[in-house]
Scaffold this motif. Structure first.
Motif, PDB file in Angstrom:
ATOM      1  N   SER A  92     -47.638  -3.795  13.607  1.00 12.35           N
ATOM      2  CA  SER A  92     -46.436  -3.342  14.310  1.00 12.35           C
ATOM      3  C   SER A  92     -45.596  -4.518  14.809  1.00 12.35           C
ATOM      4  O   SER A  92     -44.390  -4.498  14.708  1.00 12.35           O
ATOM      5  CB  SER A  92     -46.804  -2.425  15.474  1.00 12.35           C
ATOM      6  N   ASP A  93     -46.224  -5.552  15.350  1.00  8.86           N
ATOM      7  CA  ASP A  93     -45.480  -6.612  16.017  1.00  8.86           C
ATOM      8  C   ASP A  93     -46.318  -7.885  16.067  1.00  8.86           C
ATOM      9  O   ASP A  93     -47.528  -7.850  15.860  1.00  8.86           O
ATOM     10  CB  ASP A  93     -45.176  -6.160  17.458  1.00  8.86           C
ATOM     11  N   TYR A 124     -49.540  -8.781   6.410  1.00  8.11           N
ATOM     12  CA  TYR A 124     -48.921  -7.458   6.514  1.00  8.11           C
ATOM     13  C   TYR A 124     -49.552  -6.512   5.497  1.00  8.11           C
ATOM     14  O   TYR A 124     -50.163  -6.951   4.517  1.00  8.11           O
ATOM     15  CB  TYR A 124     -47.426  -7.532   6.182  1.00  8.11           C
ATOM     16  N   GLN A 128     -42.488  -3.617   2.074  1.00  9.35           N
ATOM     17  CA  GLN A 128     -41.531  -2.519   2.234  1.00  9.35           C
ATOM     18  C   GLN A 128     -41.625  -1.825   3.590  1.00  9.35           C
ATOM     19  O   GLN A 128     -40.788  -0.993   3.903  1.00  9.35           O
ATOM     20  CB  GLN A 128     -41.755  -1.475   1.128  1.00  9.35           C
ATOM     21  N   VAL A 129     -42.631  -2.156   4.384  1.00  8.66           N
ATOM     22  CA  VAL A 129     -42.826  -1.430   5.644  1.00  8.66           C
ATOM     23  C   VAL A 129     -42.022  -2.055   6.781  1.00  8.66           C
ATOM     24  O   VAL A 129     -41.658  -3.226   6.746  1.00  8.66           O
ATOM     25  CB  VAL A 129     -44.325  -1.342   6.020  1.00  8.66           C
ATOM     26  N   GLN A 130     -41.761  -1.252   7.781  1.00  5.70           N
ATOM     27  CA  GLN A 130     -40.951  -1.665   8.927  1.00  5.70           C
ATOM     28  C   GLN A 130     -41.485  -2.912   9.642  1.00  5.70           C
ATOM     29  O   GLN A 130     -40.684  -3.769  10.006  1.00  5.70           O
ATOM     30  CB  GLN A 130     -40.816  -0.489   9.907  1.00  5.70           C
ATOM     31  N   PRO A 131     -42.791  -3.064   9.857  1.00  6.26           N
ATOM     32  CA  PRO A 131     -43.236  -4.263  10.577  1.00  6.26           C
ATOM     33  C   PRO A 131     -42.790  -5.580   9.914  1.00  6.26           C
ATOM     34  O   PRO A 131     -42.416  -6.514  10.614  1.00  6.26           O
ATOM     35  CB  PRO A 131     -44.754  -4.138  10.584  1.00  6.26           C
ATOM     36  N   ARG A 133     -40.092  -5.976   7.849  1.00  8.60           N
ATOM     37  CA  ARG A 133     -38.629  -6.068   7.977  1.00  8.60           C
ATOM     38  C   ARG A 133     -38.227  -6.428   9.408  1.00  8.60           C
ATOM     39  O   ARG A 133     -37.273  -7.163   9.633  1.00  8.60           O
ATOM     40  CB  ARG A 133     -37.981  -4.765   7.530  1.00  8.60           C
ATOM     41  N   LYS A 134     -38.963  -5.912  10.377  1.00  7.08           N
ATOM     42  CA  LYS A 134     -38.660  -6.153  11.788  1.00  7.08           C
ATOM     43  C   LYS A 134     -38.995  -7.592  12.208  1.00  7.08           C
ATOM     44  O   LYS A 134     -38.266  -8.187  13.005  1.00  7.08           O
ATOM     45  CB  LYS A 134     -39.465  -5.165  12.642  1.00  7.08           C
ATOM     46  N   THR A 135     -40.074  -8.156  11.676  1.00  8.13           N
ATOM     47  CA  THR A 135     -40.549  -9.456  12.163  1.00  8.13           C
ATOM     48  C   THR A 135     -40.193 -10.644  11.273  1.00  8.13           C
ATOM     49  O   THR A 135     -40.376 -11.784  11.689  1.00  8.13           O
ATOM     50  CB  THR A 135     -42.075  -9.440  12.368  1.00  8.13           C
TER      51      THR A 135
END
Length: 167
Positions: A92-93, A124, A128-131, A133-135
């Motif tokens: 997640s982060d 990771y 393709q997952v949000q974590p 793209r976010k980090t």
């Protein structure tokens, strides 16, 4: 259940971080290291899930649980000078950022490791997952990104002045 390179097996709490940690230990370490060893493993439920003080002390590393330690510390014992690999698992982060990289350098500097024998990896599940793209903007230059879904590949964030033709 995760199986360490030395054959020891441990149960990890179920969850996305544990799935990625298991892949780092069982897949990444065997793929990218000559003689892998797990020196440290922490999970979300326990700050210290596993620590191998025997190997850590043998290579000069004193591991003390603190907020700056990553999820995993691996070592490649198959090189003339052991290579330390600090791995942060991101479900997640919390990637290896410049701040984390510098804090981990302090640990390895105290142990007398040459910085050319230190590597930083953020692991990771998938690109393709949000974590991811976010980090991705936080990833430290001079570090690697590895994805469970693409286990044979690494992304390196080049921090040198080399031109592409020089690699």
């Amino acid at each position: 259940m995760v199986t360490f390179p030395n054959g020891e097996a441990r149960n990890l709490i179920a969850g996305p971080s544990s799935v990625i940690s298991k892949a780092v230990v069982e897949v990444f370490a065997n793929k990218f290291l000559k003689e892998p060893a797990v020196l440290w493993l922490s999970t979300s439920d326990a700050k210290v899930t596993f620590v191998d003080n025997v190997i850590a002390k043998a290579i000069g590393l004193e591991i003390e649980a603190d907020k700056n330690l990553p999820d995993l510390i691996l070592a490649d014992l198959g090189t003339p000078n052991p290579l330390l690999i600090f791995v942060e698992v991101v479900a997640s982060d919390g990637p290896i950022s410049e701040r984390r990289k510098n804090a981990l350098y302090e640990l390895s500097d105290r142990a007398g490791f040459d910085r050319k024998h230190i590597a930083f990896v953020t692991a990771y599940k998938d690109r393709q997952v949000q974590p991811f793209r976010k980090t991705v903007p936080e990833l430290a230059w001079g570090s690697f990104a590895w994805f469970m879904s693409e286990p044979n590949n690494l992304i390196y964030l080049n921090d040198s002045e080399k031109k592409i033709s020089e690699f």
